[in-house]
Write an enzyme that holds these catalytic residues in place. Sequence first.
Site, PDB file in Angstrom:
ATOM      1  N   ARG A 177       7.246  22.853  60.255  1.00 23.74           N
ATOM      2  CA  ARG A 177       6.662  21.531  60.457  1.00 23.74           C
ATOM      3  C   ARG A 177       7.745  20.521  60.787  1.00 23.74           C
ATOM      4  O   ARG A 177       8.776  20.462  60.115  1.00 23.74           O
ATOM      5  CB  ARG A 177       5.904  21.087  59.193  1.00 23.74           C
ATOM      6  CG  ARG A 177       4.746  22.021  58.903  1.00 23.74           C
ATOM      7  CD  ARG A 177       3.900  21.572  57.741  1.00 23.74           C
ATOM      8  NE  ARG A 177       2.867  22.573  57.478  1.00 23.74           N
ATOM      9  CZ  ARG A 177       1.976  22.489  56.502  1.00 23.74           C
ATOM     10  NH1 ARG A 177       1.997  21.443  55.677  1.00 23.74           N
ATOM     11  NH2 ARG A 177       1.073  23.427  56.345  1.00 23.74           N
TER      12      ARG A 177
ATOM     13  N   ARG B 139      10.374  18.493  50.795  1.00 23.16           N
ATOM     14  CA  ARG B 139       9.819  18.314  52.140  1.00 23.16           C
ATOM     15  C   ARG B 139      10.807  18.890  53.129  1.00 23.16           C
ATOM     16  O   ARG B 139      11.869  18.307  53.370  1.00 23.16           O
ATOM     17  CB  ARG B 139       9.578  16.832  52.419  1.00 23.16           C
ATOM     18  CG  ARG B 139       8.834  16.561  53.715  1.00 23.16           C
ATOM     19  CD  ARG B 139       8.583  15.079  53.901  1.00 23.16           C
ATOM     20  NE  ARG B 139       7.725  14.536  52.861  1.00 23.16           N
ATOM     21  CZ  ARG B 139       6.388  14.554  52.891  1.00 23.16           C
ATOM     22  NH1 ARG B 139       5.775  15.070  53.928  1.00 23.16           N
ATOM     23  NH2 ARG B 139       5.685  14.046  51.912  1.00 23.16           N
TER      24      ARG B 139
ATOM     25  N   SER C 146      -3.670  23.397  48.807  1.00 19.96           N
ATOM     26  CA  SER C 146      -4.741  22.557  49.295  1.00 19.96           C
ATOM     27  C   SER C 146      -5.843  23.512  49.686  1.00 19.96           C
ATOM     28  O   SER C 146      -5.643  24.367  50.537  1.00 19.96           O
ATOM     29  CB  SER C 146      -4.224  21.785  50.509  1.00 19.96           C
ATOM     30  OG  SER C 146      -5.115  20.775  50.845  1.00 19.96           O
TER      31      SER C 146
END
Length: 437
Positions: free
Chosen positions: A274, A289, A364
């Site tokens: 990402r 992150r 998630s």
Amino acid sequence: MSVGLQRLREEPDLIRRGALDKGEDAALVDRALELDARRRRLLGEADGLKAERNRASKQVGDAIRGGAAPDGPRVAAFRAASVAAGERIAALDAEAAAVEAELEDALLRIPNPADPDVPVGDADANVVVRTWGDLLPRAGAGPDGPWERKPHWDVAEALGIIDLERGAKVAGSGFPVYRGAGAALQRALIDFFLGVHTRENGFTEIWPPAVVNAASARGTGQIPDKEDQMYVITRDELYLVPTAEVPVTNLHRDEIFEPDALPVRYAAYTPCFRREAGAAGKDTRGILRVHQFDKVEMVLFERPEASGEALEWMTGRAEDLLRRLGLAYRVLLMATRDMGFVQAKKYDLEVWAPGVERWLEVSSCSNFRDYQARRMAIRYRPAPGAKPELVHTLNGSGLALARVVAAILETYQRPDGSVVVPEPLRATLGTDTLLPS
RNA sequence: GGAGAGGUGCCGGAGUGGUUGAUCGGAGCGGUCUUGAAAACCGCAGGGCCUUCGCGCCCCGUGGGUUCGAAUCCCACCCUCUCCGCCA
């Protein structure tokens, strides 16, 4: 990815309400309805003309076979009729195509309405459904008196298991290098997660490509919604996967499941890439992150009537992993404006990281209902010989590694700098304690 | 990367300009027969669009083109297979 036209026609108010609840523009619903009406009018007219043209063409053939001269007046008349219809058809088709493109565009920007039991609002409205485990404070009581828990980057440095600097050298910032026990820890977690899923939860293990083509990226909505979040290999028109959801859900794109095939449940490990565009300066320390991390993803294809229950089940499977690792966590039911455009219902699992005293999102779990399936044309036959209908798709992390590693290091650290290895990982690591180097 | 072959319905496999949206076989579904099953026989049977439901329209890898008419002809692209080269 879009709401169904049929549903839009039948329940425009519900779709409008859904858009408003998610903070999107409800006017698009009316725009879509209007375009749909225009499109159908054009299509109807064009279809009629096409029928005419087909008839005329057939008459040409019949006349010639019946003995008429191929270049005689009778045949010429039929030909002329066909050509005349053809010209009008071309004009109508062009207009219909333009309207359809606009309609598609409008549809793409109408969000999937949230389930009725989803709280309306932004992040403030998220509901903590349950919490498990002891929330350790940063300040601990050790055998030699009070001590302070360290953030995972300090723990990792003392152990010599994560090398961010060298990762930055060989690839760039945000590409961690795991070393020694750190590397083994990654391998152990992946193996633990996949092992539980395949041996106990009935998942079929998938080891998919780490790149996908444009059609697949479009299928799960990475294009155009999240295009700037993906690494692109322009020379070969390939995209590095941001999650296994993309290759694994696309496995069944344009397919029809036979009646006894569902549910289909996959567990897949992939590295995830990402760009984190727009997140510069956020969570810059440690591995909270990063641009590349590892994740085991659960992907479900379910019959519509079973998808609600399947979401609860799948979330439970992710929770089970955290419990076995002995990590405190909480489950959040996400509110309409915090859950995303395409989800109908979503739970986030957040693990407690005592070193930084923060909740870290490690999973998630979402039910997309038929929203994704529509775009990818993934269908099933409710009964033998019956008309195909859209399946429901779901996916959830089970689990994402980097933050789990952070939570483990912070939860299991001891005053002497060593870290206790959670029981399920000990066999693979070959030790029950990681010692400072 | 080079050379060749090919992409048709759930699968196999016909079809090279005019009722072929598609012969045929297998699998599937329904039925007859049977105590039941198998076998045999009969029938059904691709996907999508349209609140005109019509012997309506679209779809034979994808996108263009030729033609009154294309699965069939032409062009481009994608993919698969075989051989050669290269290679973990």
